[in-house]
Design a protein around this motif. Sequence first.
Motif, mmCIF file in Angstrom:
data_model
loop_
_atom_site.group_PDB
_atom_site.id
_atom_site.type_symbol
_atom_site.label_atom_id
_atom_site.label_comp_id
_atom_site.label_asym_id
_atom_site.label_seq_id
_atom_site.Cartn_x
_atom_site.Cartn_y
_atom_site.Cartn_z
ATOM 1 N N ALA A 46 0.817 -1.214 0.000
ATOM 2 C CA ALA A 46 0.000 0.000 0.000
ATOM 3 C C ALA A 46 0.847 1.259 0.000
ATOM 4 O O ALA A 46 0.326 2.364 -0.114
ATOM 5 N N ILE A 47 2.150 1.091 0.117
ATOM 6 C CA ILE A 47 3.050 2.234 0.244
ATOM 7 C C ILE A 47 3.691 2.547 -1.095
ATOM 8 O O ILE A 47 4.331 1.689 -1.706
ATOM 9 N N ASP A 48 3.491 3.785 -1.561
ATOM 10 C CA ASP A 48 4.246 4.301 -2.705
ATOM 11 C C ASP A 48 4.401 5.809 -2.527
ATOM 12 O O ASP A 48 3.831 6.389 -1.614
ATOM 13 N N SER A 49 5.159 6.415 -3.384
ATOM 14 C CA SER A 49 5.505 7.829 -3.248
ATOM 15 C C SER A 49 4.301 8.755 -3.206
ATOM 16 O O SER A 49 4.342 9.798 -2.572
ATOM 17 N N ASP A 50 3.236 8.372 -3.915
ATOM 18 C CA ASP A 50 2.092 9.269 -4.066
ATOM 19 C C ASP A 50 0.935 8.983 -3.126
ATOM 20 O O ASP A 50 -0.088 9.658 -3.197
ATOM 21 N N VAL A 51 1.059 8.003 -2.248
ATOM 22 C CA VAL A 51 -0.026 7.719 -1.311
ATOM 23 C C VAL A 51 -0.017 8.768 -0.195
ATOM 24 O O VAL A 51 1.040 9.161 0.294
ATOM 25 N N THR A 52 -1.202 9.250 0.159
ATOM 26 C CA THR A 52 -1.300 10.238 1.234
ATOM 27 C C THR A 52 -1.452 9.529 2.575
ATOM 28 O O THR A 52 -1.857 8.361 2.642
ATOM 29 N N PHE A 53 -1.152 10.267 3.631
ATOM 30 C CA PHE A 53 -1.353 9.713 4.963
ATOM 31 C C PHE A 53 -2.839 9.499 5.237
ATOM 32 O O PHE A 53 -3.214 8.572 5.952
ATOM 33 N N LEU A 54 -3.676 10.326 4.649
ATOM 34 C CA LEU A 54 -5.120 10.148 4.778
ATOM 35 C C LEU A 54 -5.546 8.815 4.172
ATOM 36 O O LEU A 54 -6.327 8.067 4.777
ATOM 37 N N ALA A 55 -5.004 8.484 3.008
ATOM 38 C CA ALA A 55 -5.324 7.210 2.361
ATOM 39 C C ALA A 55 -4.867 6.031 3.221
ATOM 40 O O ALA A 55 -5.462 4.952 3.171
ATOM 41 N N LEU A 56 -3.829 6.246 4.025
ATOM 42 C CA LEU A 56 -3.350 5.209 4.939
ATOM 43 C C LEU A 56 -4.122 5.216 6.255
ATOM 44 O O LEU A 56 -3.808 4.451 7.155
ATOM 45 N N LYS A 57 -5.102 6.126 6.344
ATOM 46 C CA LYS A 57 -5.969 6.263 7.517
ATOM 47 C C LYS A 57 -5.216 6.755 8.757
ATOM 48 O O LYS A 57 -5.490 6.350 9.880
ATOM 49 N N PHE A 58 -4.255 7.661 8.529
ATOM 50 C CA PHE A 58 -3.511 8.269 9.628
ATOM 51 C C PHE A 58 -4.243 9.526 10.073
ATOM 52 O O PHE A 58 -4.475 10.425 9.276
ATOM 53 N N ASP A 59 -4.572 9.599 11.360
ATOM 54 C CA ASP A 59 -5.187 10.810 11.893
ATOM 55 C C ASP A 59 -4.096 11.681 12.520
ATOM 56 O O ASP A 59 -2.909 11.343 12.485
ATOM 57 N N SER A 60 -4.502 12.792 13.107
ATOM 58 C CA SER A 60 -3.525 13.758 13.625
ATOM 59 C C SER A 60 -2.661 13.168 14.743
ATOM 60 O O SER A 60 -1.474 13.486 14.832
ATOM 61 N N LEU A 61 -3.221 12.302 15.569
ATOM 62 C CA LEU A 61 -2.421 11.703 16.640
ATOM 63 C C LEU A 61 -1.375 10.740 16.087
ATOM 64 O O LEU A 61 -0.233 10.713 16.561
ATOM 65 N N VAL A 62 -1.745 9.977 15.085
ATOM 66 C CA VAL A 62 -0.790 9.061 14.454
ATOM 67 C C VAL A 62 0.311 9.862 13.760
ATOM 68 O O VAL A 62 1.482 9.480 13.806
ATOM 69 N N LEU A 63 -0.057 10.992 13.164
ATOM 70 C CA LEU A 63 0.955 11.827 12.498
ATOM 71 C C LEU A 63 1.942 12.415 13.496
ATOM 72 O O LEU A 63 3.130 12.555 13.188
ATOM 73 N N ILE A 64 1.466 12.738 14.698
ATOM 74 C CA ILE A 64 2.390 13.226 15.738
ATOM 75 C C ILE A 64 3.352 12.112 16.124
ATOM 76 O O ILE A 64 4.569 12.333 16.249
ATOM 77 N N GLU A 65 2.831 10.903 16.305
ATOM 78 C CA GLU A 65 3.685 9.766 16.633
ATOM 79 C C GLU A 65 4.686 9.507 15.506
ATOM 80 O O GLU A 65 5.870 9.275 15.752
ATOM 81 N N LEU A 66 4.214 9.568 14.258
ATOM 82 C CA LEU A 66 5.102 9.391 13.109
ATOM 83 C C LEU A 66 6.188 10.466 13.102
ATOM 84 O O LEU A 66 7.356 10.163 12.863
ATOM 85 N N SER A 67 5.819 11.699 13.382
ATOM 86 C CA SER A 67 6.800 12.793 13.432
ATOM 87 C C SER A 67 7.911 12.487 14.432
ATOM 88 O O SER A 67 9.097 12.689 14.143
ATOM 89 N N LEU A 68 7.534 11.999 15.602
ATOM 90 C CA LEU A 68 8.524 11.687 16.640
ATOM 91 C C LEU A 68 9.459 10.562 16.195
ATOM 92 O O LEU A 68 10.674 10.629 16.406
ATOM 93 N N ILE A 69 8.892 9.544 15.558
ATOM 94 C CA ILE A 69 9.708 8.424 15.080
ATOM 95 C C ILE A 69 10.647 8.887 13.969
ATOM 96 O O ILE A 69 11.835 8.527 13.954
ATOM 97 N N LEU A 70 10.134 9.703 13.051
ATOM 98 C CA LEU A 70 10.977 10.196 11.949
ATOM 99 C C LEU A 70 12.062 11.138 12.453
ATOM 100 O O LEU A 70 13.166 11.165 11.897
ATOM 101 N N GLU A 71 11.778 11.909 13.497
ATOM 102 C CA GLU A 71 12.816 12.760 14.107
ATOM 103 C C GLU A 71 13.992 11.903 14.554
ATOM 104 O O GLU A 71 15.145 12.251 14.315
ATOM 105 N N LYS A 72 13.687 10.797 15.223
ATOM 106 C CA LYS A 72 14.753 9.903 15.688
ATOM 107 C C LYS A 72 15.446 9.216 14.517
ATOM 108 O O LYS A 72 16.670 9.078 14.511
ATOM 109 N N GLU A 73 14.666 8.805 13.541
ATOM 110 C CA GLU A 73 15.216 8.089 12.383
ATOM 111 C C GLU A 73 16.197 8.959 11.594
ATOM 112 O O GLU A 73 17.257 8.495 11.174
ATOM 113 N N PHE A 74 15.849 10.229 11.392
ATOM 114 C CA PHE A 74 16.655 11.106 10.540
ATOM 115 C C PHE A 74 17.487 12.113 11.320
ATOM 116 O O PHE A 74 18.294 12.828 10.742
ATOM 117 N N GLY A 75 17.267 12.207 12.632
ATOM 118 C CA GLY A 75 18.037 13.141 13.439
ATOM 119 C C GLY A 75 17.746 14.594 13.122
ATOM 120 O O GLY A 75 18.628 15.443 13.219
#
Length: 103
Positions: A46-75
């Motif tokens: 289900a993952i490709d460059s053009d898929v939106t987070f909405l299409a993946l059913k990510f809400d604002s709380l999941v996006l905050i969690e994703l932000s925190l994980i990506l901060e650690k992943e990319f520094g």
Amino acid sequence: MRPPPDGTRRHIQKQQSTSRNETEMNGIEQRIANVLSTSFKVDPNAIDSDVTFLALKFDSLVLIELSLILEKEFGTPIEDGELTDDMTINDAAELIAAKGATV
């Protein structure tokens, strides 16, 4: 043998830079895709460059969690609200690259 005209040299340099940027973006997208599939159990198909987070059913709380994980992943810091549900994975990769993250 004469050196190529300046315009040709700039064109070659631009092509090399573009190739590097594309490779770097693909690497960042791959790392984001890995986070999505491992941390959020998103089906890799289900993952490709053009898929939106909405299409993946990510809400604002999941996006905050994703932000925190990506901060650690990319520094690199990602502020609350910088990732939105209408962003694609490519958009997120561009945001992270613009903050100076590399593959």
